[in-house]
Design a protein around this motif. Structure first.
Motif, PDB file in Angstrom:
ATOM      1  N   MET A 234       0.837  -1.182   0.000  1.00 30.51           N
ATOM      2  CA  MET A 234       0.000   0.000   0.000  1.00 30.51           C
ATOM      3  C   MET A 234       0.882   1.246   0.000  1.00 30.51           C
ATOM      4  SD  MET A 234      -3.049  -1.023   2.616  1.00 30.51           S
ATOM      5  CE  MET A 234      -3.888   0.512   2.277  1.00 30.51           C
ATOM      6  N   GLN A 235       0.458   2.243  -0.698  1.00 32.39           N
ATOM      7  CA  GLN A 235       1.241   3.466  -0.762  1.00 32.39           C
ATOM      8  C   GLN A 235       1.154   4.220   0.558  1.00 32.39           C
ATOM      9  OE1 GLN A 235       0.414   5.938  -4.067  1.00 32.39           O
ATOM     10  NE2 GLN A 235       1.006   4.415  -5.582  1.00 32.39           N
ATOM     11  N   ARG A 236       2.262   4.785   0.959  1.00 36.47           N
ATOM     12  CA  ARG A 236       2.308   5.579   2.167  1.00 36.47           C
ATOM     13  C   ARG A 236       1.699   6.948   1.886  1.00 36.47           C
ATOM     14  NH1 ARG A 236       5.495   9.442   4.576  1.00 36.47           N
ATOM     15  NH2 ARG A 236       6.579   9.671   2.608  1.00 36.47           N
ATOM     16  N   PRO A 237       0.688   7.348   2.667  1.00 35.12           N
ATOM     17  CA  PRO A 237       0.118   8.681   2.443  1.00 35.12           C
ATOM     18  C   PRO A 237       1.188   9.760   2.611  1.00 35.12           C
ATOM     19  CG  PRO A 237      -1.253   7.388   3.934  1.00 35.12           C
ATOM     20  CD  PRO A 237       0.034   6.633   3.749  1.00 35.12           C
TER      21      PRO A 237
ATOM     22  N   MET B  86       8.008   0.209  16.366  1.00 29.63           N
ATOM     23  CA  MET B  86       8.559  -0.097  15.043  1.00 29.63           C
ATOM     24  C   MET B  86       7.563  -0.893  14.212  1.00 29.63           C
ATOM     25  SD  MET B  86      12.557  -1.072  15.716  1.00 29.63           S
ATOM     26  CE  MET B  86      12.216  -2.238  17.021  1.00 29.63           C
ATOM     27  N   ALA B  87       6.966  -1.895  14.847  1.00 25.79           N
ATOM     28  CA  ALA B  87       6.010  -2.745  14.137  1.00 25.79           C
ATOM     29  C   ALA B  87       4.779  -1.957  13.713  1.00 25.79           C
ATOM     30  CB  ALA B  87       5.614  -3.925  15.022  1.00 25.79           C
ATOM     31  N   ALA B  88       4.302  -1.077  14.592  1.00 26.20           N
ATOM     32  CA  ALA B  88       3.143  -0.261  14.256  1.00 26.20           C
ATOM     33  C   ALA B  88       3.455   0.687  13.097  1.00 26.20           C
ATOM     34  CB  ALA B  88       2.686   0.527  15.481  1.00 26.20           C
ATOM     35  N   PHE B  89       4.624   1.297  13.138  1.00 32.08           N
ATOM     36  CA  PHE B  89       5.025   2.213  12.063  1.00 32.08           C
ATOM     37  C   PHE B  89       5.063   1.476  10.727  1.00 32.08           C
ATOM     38  CE2 PHE B  89       8.137   4.209   9.313  1.00 32.08           C
ATOM     39  CZ  PHE B  89       7.815   5.551   9.389  1.00 32.08           C
ATOM     40  N   CYS B  90       5.739   0.325  10.706  1.00 27.30           N
ATOM     41  CA  CYS B  90       5.880  -0.424   9.454  1.00 27.30           C
ATOM     42  C   CYS B  90       4.550  -1.038   9.027  1.00 27.30           C
ATOM     43  CB  CYS B  90       6.952  -1.495   9.603  1.00 27.30           C
ATOM     44  SG  CYS B  90       8.615  -0.806   9.773  1.00 27.30           S
ATOM     45  N   GLY B  91       3.746  -1.447   9.999  1.00 30.67           N
ATOM     46  CA  GLY B  91       2.430  -1.972   9.672  1.00 30.67           C
ATOM     47  C   GLY B  91       1.558  -0.918   9.009  1.00 30.67           C
ATOM     48  N   LYS B  92       1.593   0.298   9.527  1.00 29.48           N
ATOM     49  CA  LYS B  92       0.807   1.374   8.930  1.00 29.48           C
ATOM     50  C   LYS B  92       1.374   1.784   7.575  1.00 29.48           C
ATOM     51  CE  LYS B  92      -0.533   3.016  13.498  1.00 29.48           C
ATOM     52  NZ  LYS B  92      -0.317   4.018  14.577  1.00 29.48           N
TER      53      LYS B  92
ATOM     54  N   GLU C 195      15.721   2.966  12.040  1.00 29.53           N
ATOM     55  CA  GLU C 195      16.127   4.312  11.644  1.00 29.53           C
ATOM     56  C   GLU C 195      15.253   4.754  10.477  1.00 29.53           C
ATOM     57  OE1 GLU C 195      20.121   6.660  10.009  1.00 29.53           O
ATOM     58  OE2 GLU C 195      20.285   4.622  10.820  1.00 29.53           O
ATOM     59  N   VAL C 196      14.591   5.875  10.643  1.00 29.16           N
ATOM     60  CA  VAL C 196      13.670   6.396   9.633  1.00 29.16           C
ATOM     61  C   VAL C 196      14.138   7.792   9.228  1.00 29.16           C
ATOM     62  CG1 VAL C 196      11.276   6.965   9.095  1.00 29.16           C
ATOM     63  CG2 VAL C 196      11.776   5.128  10.734  1.00 29.16           C
ATOM     64  N   ASP C 197      14.677   7.888   8.028  1.00 33.16           N
ATOM     65  CA  ASP C 197      15.227   9.169   7.563  1.00 33.16           C
ATOM     66  C   ASP C 197      16.177   9.780   8.590  1.00 33.16           C
ATOM     67  OD1 ASP C 197      13.897   9.056   5.129  1.00 33.16           O
ATOM     68  OD2 ASP C 197      12.155  10.177   5.857  1.00 33.16           O
ATOM     69  N   GLY C 198      17.014   8.919   9.183  1.00 32.74           N
ATOM     70  CA  GLY C 198      18.018   9.390  10.121  1.00 32.74           C
ATOM     71  C   GLY C 198      17.542   9.534  11.555  1.00 32.74           C
ATOM     72  N   ARG C 199      16.256   9.295  11.813  1.00 29.97           N
ATOM     73  CA  ARG C 199      15.710   9.387  13.165  1.00 29.97           C
ATOM     74  C   ARG C 199      15.373   7.987  13.672  1.00 29.97           C
ATOM     75  NH1 ARG C 199      10.903  13.607  12.579  1.00 29.97           N
ATOM     76  NH2 ARG C 199      10.413  12.175  10.861  1.00 29.97           N
ATOM     77  N   SER C 200      15.295   7.854  14.991  1.00 32.17           N
ATOM     78  CA  SER C 200      15.185   6.526  15.582  1.00 32.17           C
ATOM     79  C   SER C 200      13.801   6.229  16.149  1.00 32.17           C
ATOM     80  CB  SER C 200      16.219   6.373  16.703  1.00 32.17           C
ATOM     81  OG  SER C 200      16.048   5.152  17.385  1.00 32.17           O
ATOM     82  N   ILE C 201      13.349   4.997  15.905  1.00 32.02           N
ATOM     83  CA  ILE C 201      12.240   4.399  16.656  1.00 32.02           C
ATOM     84  C   ILE C 201      12.846   3.191  17.355  1.00 32.02           C
ATOM     85  CG2 ILE C 201       9.959   3.328  16.570  1.00 32.02           C
ATOM     86  CD1 ILE C 201       9.470   4.759  13.937  1.00 32.02           C
TER      87      ILE C 201
ATOM     88  N   ARG D 180       8.888  12.393  -2.000  1.00 33.37           N
ATOM     89  CA  ARG D 180      10.128  12.314  -1.236  1.00 33.37           C
ATOM     90  C   ARG D 180      11.313  12.485  -2.178  1.00 33.37           C
ATOM     91  NH1 ARG D 180       9.116  10.712   3.692  1.00 33.37           N
ATOM     92  NH2 ARG D 180      11.340  10.397   4.036  1.00 33.37           N
ATOM     93  N   ALA D 181      12.461  12.734  -1.582  1.00 32.01           N
ATOM     94  CA  ALA D 181      13.679  12.865  -2.379  1.00 32.01           C
ATOM     95  C   ALA D 181      13.914  11.594  -3.175  1.00 32.01           C
ATOM     96  CB  ALA D 181      14.869  13.150  -1.456  1.00 32.01           C
ATOM     97  N   GLY D 182      14.255  11.739  -4.438  1.00 35.12           N
ATOM     98  CA  GLY D 182      14.497  10.585  -5.280  1.00 35.12           C
ATOM     99  C   GLY D 182      13.233   9.960  -5.828  1.00 35.12           C
ATOM    100  N   GLY D 183      12.081  10.526  -5.498  1.00 33.13           N
ATOM    101  CA  GLY D 183      10.820  10.035  -6.031  1.00 33.13           C
ATOM    102  C   GLY D 183      10.251   8.841  -5.304  1.00 33.13           C
ATOM    103  N   SER D 184      10.868   8.392  -4.213  1.00 30.77           N
ATOM    104  CA  SER D 184      10.353   7.240  -3.483  1.00 30.77           C
ATOM    105  C   SER D 184       9.127   7.619  -2.675  1.00 30.77           C
ATOM    106  CB  SER D 184      11.428   6.673  -2.551  1.00 30.77           C
ATOM    107  OG  SER D 184      10.892   5.646  -1.735  1.00 30.77           O
ATOM    108  N   GLN D 185       8.182   6.697  -2.572  1.00 30.73           N
ATOM    109  CA  GLN D 185       7.000   6.926  -1.746  1.00 30.73           C
ATOM    110  C   GLN D 185       7.260   6.544  -0.288  1.00 30.73           C
ATOM    111  OE1 GLN D 185       3.836   4.405  -3.091  1.00 30.73           O
ATOM    112  NE2 GLN D 185       5.067   2.544  -3.058  1.00 30.73           N
ATOM    113  N   TYR D 186       8.446   5.989  -0.007  1.00 30.22           N
ATOM    114  CA  TYR D 186       8.772   5.521   1.327  1.00 30.22           C
ATOM    115  C   TYR D 186       9.930   6.311   1.926  1.00 30.22           C
ATOM    116  CZ  TYR D 186       6.070   1.493  -0.251  1.00 30.22           C
ATOM    117  OH  TYR D 186       5.076   0.689  -0.742  1.00 30.22           O
ATOM    118  N   PRO D 187       9.969   6.398   3.251  1.00 31.16           N
ATOM    119  CA  PRO D 187      11.144   6.992   3.892  1.00 31.16           C
ATOM    120  C   PRO D 187      12.347   6.065   3.748  1.00 31.16           C
ATOM    121  CG  PRO D 187       9.684   6.045   5.537  1.00 31.16           C
ATOM    122  CD  PRO D 187       8.963   5.942   4.219  1.00 31.16           C
ATOM    123  N   GLN D 188      13.515   6.580   4.035  1.00 36.66           N
ATOM    124  CA  GLN D 188      14.722   5.758   4.028  1.00 36.66           C
ATOM    125  C   GLN D 188      14.768   4.993   5.347  1.00 36.66           C
ATOM    126  OE1 GLN D 188      18.364   7.935   3.559  1.00 36.66           O
ATOM    127  NE2 GLN D 188      19.543   6.107   3.058  1.00 36.66           N
ATOM    128  N   LEU D 189      14.726   3.657   5.253  1.00 33.74           N
ATOM    129  CA  LEU D 189      14.609   2.809   6.426  1.00 33.74           C
ATOM    130  C   LEU D 189      15.868   1.974   6.620  1.00 33.74           C
ATOM    131  CD1 LEU D 189      10.981   1.476   5.788  1.00 33.74           C
ATOM    132  CD2 LEU D 189      11.652   3.362   7.286  1.00 33.74           C
TER     133      LEU D 189
END
Length: 249
Positions: free
Chosen positions: A22-25, A102-108, A90-96, A30-39
């Motif tokens: 599913m696409q991330r709202p 982590m599971a909730a973030f990735c699940g969503k 690590e999500v775009d350089g920030r930590s969970i 994002r930079a580089g055209g990705s629909q996802y953060p850098q994980l």
């Protein structure tokens, strides 16, 4: 895996269907055209459920991530261990830095976390119960006397034992959800992935004092969930890509 492999010729569970990630709202590209953060997932080279449910959630939904499997020194030097524990995401350089978060973030991010509030609460409930059960067992690892360690774990596995009580709660969640055999709703969630791995850990025979058949004998719905998730093609593909941790047998 420590457990016998389910028959791969068996029918897939009724809730299973192939689906794209599913696409991330996002309000902006994002930079580089990705629909996802850098994980980047920080952990040891180990398939414990706390990390594996996150890895598999991303892998099953074709979400790119850096699976950073490193030693203790690099983990502690990563700057990502907010609580001094791991894994960490690590999500775009920030930590969970807590498994459930982590599971909730990735699940969503992937659609493997329910949008329905009640079902989401049941996923949260499963993670909390599994964490309690895990902490109970890992708490015995500091017992130096092997006989005492085995005795304590055996007491946890009795019909009135603490581990039995906790896993009975998870069994009840599966029963509450009806005939799907899943934690919440009719689709696979990241909580089901966590339980899939945790059942193997409880049953692999390396935890002296916890019988290999403890889960299969006492918690049929939990055991069935493990076997059904194990049949999913993407799960099998993940296992084949990690043969050192998932040996055929």
């Amino acid at each position: 895996s420590c457990l016998p492999r389910p028959l791969l010729g068996a029918a897939l569970p009724g809730w299973y269907s192939e689906r794209p990630a599913m696409q991330r709202p996002s309000a902006a590209p994002r930079a580089g055209g990705s629909q996802y953060p850098q994980l980047r997932l920080w952990y040891l080279d180990h398939h414990f459920w706390r990390a594996e449910c996150v890895r598999l959630c991303l892998f099953m939904n074709n979400v790119p991530f850096d699976d950073r499997r490193v030693g203790y020194e690099e983990l502690y030097g990563s700057g990502m261990l907010t609580f001094g524990t791991f894994p960490a995401l690590e999500v775009d350089g920030r930590s969970i830095a807590q498994t459930h978060a982590m599971a909730a973030f990735c699940g969503k991010l992937t659609g493997m976390y329910p949008s329905d509030m009640w079902q989401a609460a049941k996923v949260d409930e499963a993670f909390a119960g599994l964490t309690d059960a895990t902490d109970l067992v890992t708490g015995t690892m500091g017992i130096r006397d092997p006989s005492e360690k085995i005795h304590v774990r055996q007491s946890y596995c009795q019909s009135d034992g603490r581990l039995t009580m906790l896993l009975s709660g998870i069994e009840s969640l599966l029963q509450q959800n009806g005939s799907t055999g899943l934690v919440a709703g009719g689709s696979l969630t990241v909580a089901d992935l966590a339980l899939w791995r945790a059942v193997d850990w409880f049953s692999c025979g390396t935890l002296d004092g916890i019988p290999r058949d403890y889960v299969s004998r006492n918690f049929p719905l939990l055991w069935s969930l493990h076997c059904q998730v194990d049949k999913v093609p993407k799960v099998q593909e993940w296992k084949s890509r990690n043969p050192r941790h998932y040996r055929r047998g």
